[in-house]
Design a protein around this motif. Structure first.
Motif, PDB file in Angstrom:
ATOM      1  N   PHE A  69      26.092  80.720  55.469  1.00  0.00           N
ATOM      2  CA  PHE A  69      27.455  80.983  55.030  1.00  0.00           C
ATOM      3  C   PHE A  69      27.760  80.154  53.778  1.00  0.00           C
ATOM      4  O   PHE A  69      27.021  79.220  53.449  1.00  0.00           O
ATOM      5  CB  PHE A  69      28.433  80.637  56.155  1.00  0.00           C
ATOM      6  N   THR A  97      31.414  87.445  59.042  1.00  0.00           N
ATOM      7  CA  THR A  97      30.227  87.629  59.885  1.00  0.00           C
ATOM      8  C   THR A  97      29.787  89.082  59.830  1.00  0.00           C
ATOM      9  O   THR A  97      30.571  89.958  59.492  1.00  0.00           O
ATOM     10  CB  THR A  97      30.529  87.267  61.358  1.00  0.00           C
ATOM     11  N   TYR A 100      24.243  89.947  58.509  1.00  0.00           N
ATOM     12  CA  TYR A 100      22.935  89.436  58.958  1.00  0.00           C
ATOM     13  C   TYR A 100      22.592  89.865  60.385  1.00  0.00           C
ATOM     14  O   TYR A 100      21.454  89.695  60.827  1.00  0.00           O
ATOM     15  CB  TYR A 100      22.934  87.894  58.889  1.00  0.00           C
ATOM     16  N   LYS A 101      23.542  90.389  61.107  1.00  0.00           N
ATOM     17  CA  LYS A 101      23.310  90.658  62.543  1.00  0.00           C
ATOM     18  C   LYS A 101      22.095  91.563  62.790  1.00  0.00           C
ATOM     19  O   LYS A 101      21.329  91.307  63.726  1.00  0.00           O
ATOM     20  CB  LYS A 101      24.555  91.268  63.188  1.00  0.00           C
ATOM     21  N   GLN A 108      22.097  84.869  64.291  1.00  0.00           N
ATOM     22  CA  GLN A 108      22.947  83.866  63.650  1.00  0.00           C
ATOM     23  C   GLN A 108      22.297  83.360  62.374  1.00  0.00           C
ATOM     24  O   GLN A 108      21.115  83.598  62.106  1.00  0.00           O
ATOM     25  CB  GLN A 108      23.161  82.681  64.618  1.00  0.00           C
ATOM     26  N   LEU A 109      23.062  82.626  61.590  1.00  0.00           N
ATOM     27  CA  LEU A 109      22.565  81.951  60.392  1.00  0.00           C
ATOM     28  C   LEU A 109      22.509  80.448  60.651  1.00  0.00           C
ATOM     29  O   LEU A 109      23.259  79.964  61.483  1.00  0.00           O
ATOM     30  CB  LEU A 109      23.499  82.240  59.206  1.00  0.00           C
ATOM     31  N   PRO A 110      21.601  79.721  59.960  1.00  0.00           N
ATOM     32  CA  PRO A 110      20.822  80.140  58.810  1.00  0.00           C
ATOM     33  C   PRO A 110      19.568  80.922  59.185  1.00  0.00           C
ATOM     34  O   PRO A 110      19.054  80.785  60.299  1.00  0.00           O
ATOM     35  CB  PRO A 110      20.421  78.798  58.166  1.00  0.00           C
ATOM     36  N   SER A 122      18.097  76.091  62.461  1.00  0.00           N
ATOM     37  CA  SER A 122      18.123  75.166  61.321  1.00  0.00           C
ATOM     38  C   SER A 122      17.040  74.086  61.417  1.00  0.00           C
ATOM     39  O   SER A 122      16.444  73.710  60.401  1.00  0.00           O
ATOM     40  CB  SER A 122      19.510  74.526  61.190  1.00  0.00           C
TER      41      SER A 122
HETATM   42  N1  LIG Z   1      20.919  76.470  66.910  1.00  0.00           N
HETATM   43  C1  LIG Z   1      21.216  77.279  65.752  1.00  0.00           C
HETATM   44  C2  LIG Z   1      22.735  77.519  65.712  1.00  0.00           C
HETATM   45  C3  LIG Z   1      23.083  78.583  64.695  1.00  0.00           C
HETATM   46  C4  LIG Z   1      24.579  78.831  64.650  1.00  0.00           C
HETATM   47  O1  LIG Z   1      25.357  78.393  65.540  1.00  0.00           O
HETATM   48  N2  LIG Z   1      24.997  79.546  63.610  1.00  0.00           N
HETATM   49  C5  LIG Z   1      26.408  79.870  63.473  1.00  0.00           C
HETATM   50  C6  LIG Z   1      26.977  79.188  62.225  1.00  0.00           C
HETATM   51  S1  LIG Z   1      26.787  77.449  62.225  1.00  0.00           S
HETATM   52  C7  LIG Z   1      26.588  81.376  63.256  1.00  0.00           C
HETATM   53  O2  LIG Z   1      25.716  82.050  62.735  1.00  0.00           O
HETATM   54  N3  LIG Z   1      27.783  81.874  63.639  1.00  0.00           N
HETATM   55  C8  LIG Z   1      28.150  83.262  63.395  1.00  0.00           C
HETATM   56  C9  LIG Z   1      27.601  84.237  64.400  1.00  0.00           C
HETATM   57  O3  LIG Z   1      27.237  83.837  65.518  1.00  0.00           O
HETATM   58  O4  LIG Z   1      27.565  85.430  64.075  1.00  0.00           O
HETATM   59  C10 LIG Z   1      20.730  76.561  64.491  1.00  0.00           C
HETATM   60  O5  LIG Z   1      20.587  75.316  64.500  1.00  0.00           O
HETATM   61  O6  LIG Z   1      20.445  77.250  63.505  1.00  0.00           O
END
Ligand SMILES: N[C@@H](CCC(=O)N[C@@H](CS)C(=O)NCC(=O)O)C(=O)O
Length: 284
Positions: A69, A97, A100-101, A108-110, A122
């Motif tokens: 993001f 959001t 990327y889905k 999720q991102l990244p 990450s």
């Molecule tokens: N454990 C994952 C967590 C990833 C995560 O929580 N991503 C969130 C943003 S920080 C996200 O994509 N949220 C939007 C969604 O779920 O569509 C990591 O460390 O990458």
């Protein structure tokens, strides 16, 4: 590991010259056009397509793309590794959001694309990049120590709110962890005698504390000097003032509870170059 960080850095010097010569005017024009077409996004909730800033010759798409993001959040450590090591990459910034889905492995991102690899999580991304750039520690003992400090940096970040309230439970836990980091800081490096993922991760955590609570590192002179020295390295100094560096949002300063999408409001204006160039996923 046969590559050294300098291998990528030498390429980055050439890239910077070519971008300056060929790309700056184009990016400025695109930024101006984009400005005219749509107001600057004030938060992550802006309805916009993802944008990209290329850190490679403009006519030579890099192997590596990092998508996150338009936030620091979990994208900032991978960005710092890419910037420090000079790996050419496209830095993609999503708003809202959804886009990327369909392809993000865990939704999720990244996510990081590295040639045919598509990696999420990450921590996995940070470790992959550290291995690629040979900053994951020399022998098995150093690799284990790098992982120890990587985890410490995560723990520090998880107690960020404590930096504003030293008397709170988080504040006390944070002070204990900062004292641990201070005791283990070997000057410019936490592990061995060259930069590793441990240094990048601790810089990321400590530099954020210094930004959200100026003066908070005063009781830790070694950590304060470490942050200053790390930030002064040419690759990092350039990055911190570039279009690739996004401002903090209200959700991220540790001052108030996380308030969902509306709380991702930029504390300073987003740089036009960050959102000037629209991006679509490969094959879209
Ligand atoms: N454990 C994952 C967590 C990833 C995560 O929580 N991503 C969130 C943003 S920080 C996200 O994509 N949220 C939007 C969604 O779920 O569509 C990591 O460390 O990458």
């Amino acid at each position: 590991c046969v590559l050294g960080p300098n291998t990528y850095m030498l390429r980055r010097v050439g890239i910077a010259a070519s971008v300056a010569a060929a790309g700056a005017a184009t990016l400025q024009r695109r930024a101006a056009e984009s400005h005219a077409a749509a107001p600057a996004p004030e938060s992550l909730a802006a309805q916009r397509p993802p944008s990209v800033v290329r850190v490679a010759p403009l006519d030579d798409p890099p192997d590596v793309t990092l998508e996150y993001f338009a936030l620091r959040g979990l994208g900032e450590l991978p960005r710092l590794i890419l910037e420090l090591t000079g790996i050419p990459y496209d830095s993609v910034y999503h708003f809202g959001t959804g886009v990327y889905k369909p392809y993000a492995p865990f939704g999720q991102l990244p996510v990081l694309r590295d040639g045919p690899l598509l990696i999420c999580e990450s921590g996995a991304i940070a470790r992959h990049l550290a291995r690629k750039a040979c900053i994951d520690g020399g022998d098995a003992a150093d690799k284990a120590r790098v992982d120890m400090f990587f985890e410490l940096a995560k723990d520090l970040t998880s107690k960020k709110s404590g930096i504003h309230d030293p008397a709170s439970a988080d504040g006390k836990r944070l002070a204990a962890m900062l004292a641990t980091a201070e005791a283990n800081c070997g000057g410019a490096h936490f592990v061995g005698s060259s930069t590793t993922l441990a240094d990048v991760a601790l810089f990321h955590a400590l530099h954020t504390f210094d930004e959200v609570a100026p003066g908070s590192l005063e009781p830790y002179p070694k950590l304060k000097a470490f942050v200053k020295k790390f930030a002064a390295q040419p690759a990092i100094a350039e990055y911190l003032h570039s279009d690739r560096r996004v401002p903090l949002t209200a959700n991220e300063d540790g001052k108030q509870p996380h308030s969902g999408l509306p709380g991702y409001k930029f504390k300073e204006p987003l740089r036009p170059g960050t959102y000037a160039t629209p991006w679509s996923p490969p094959g879209a």
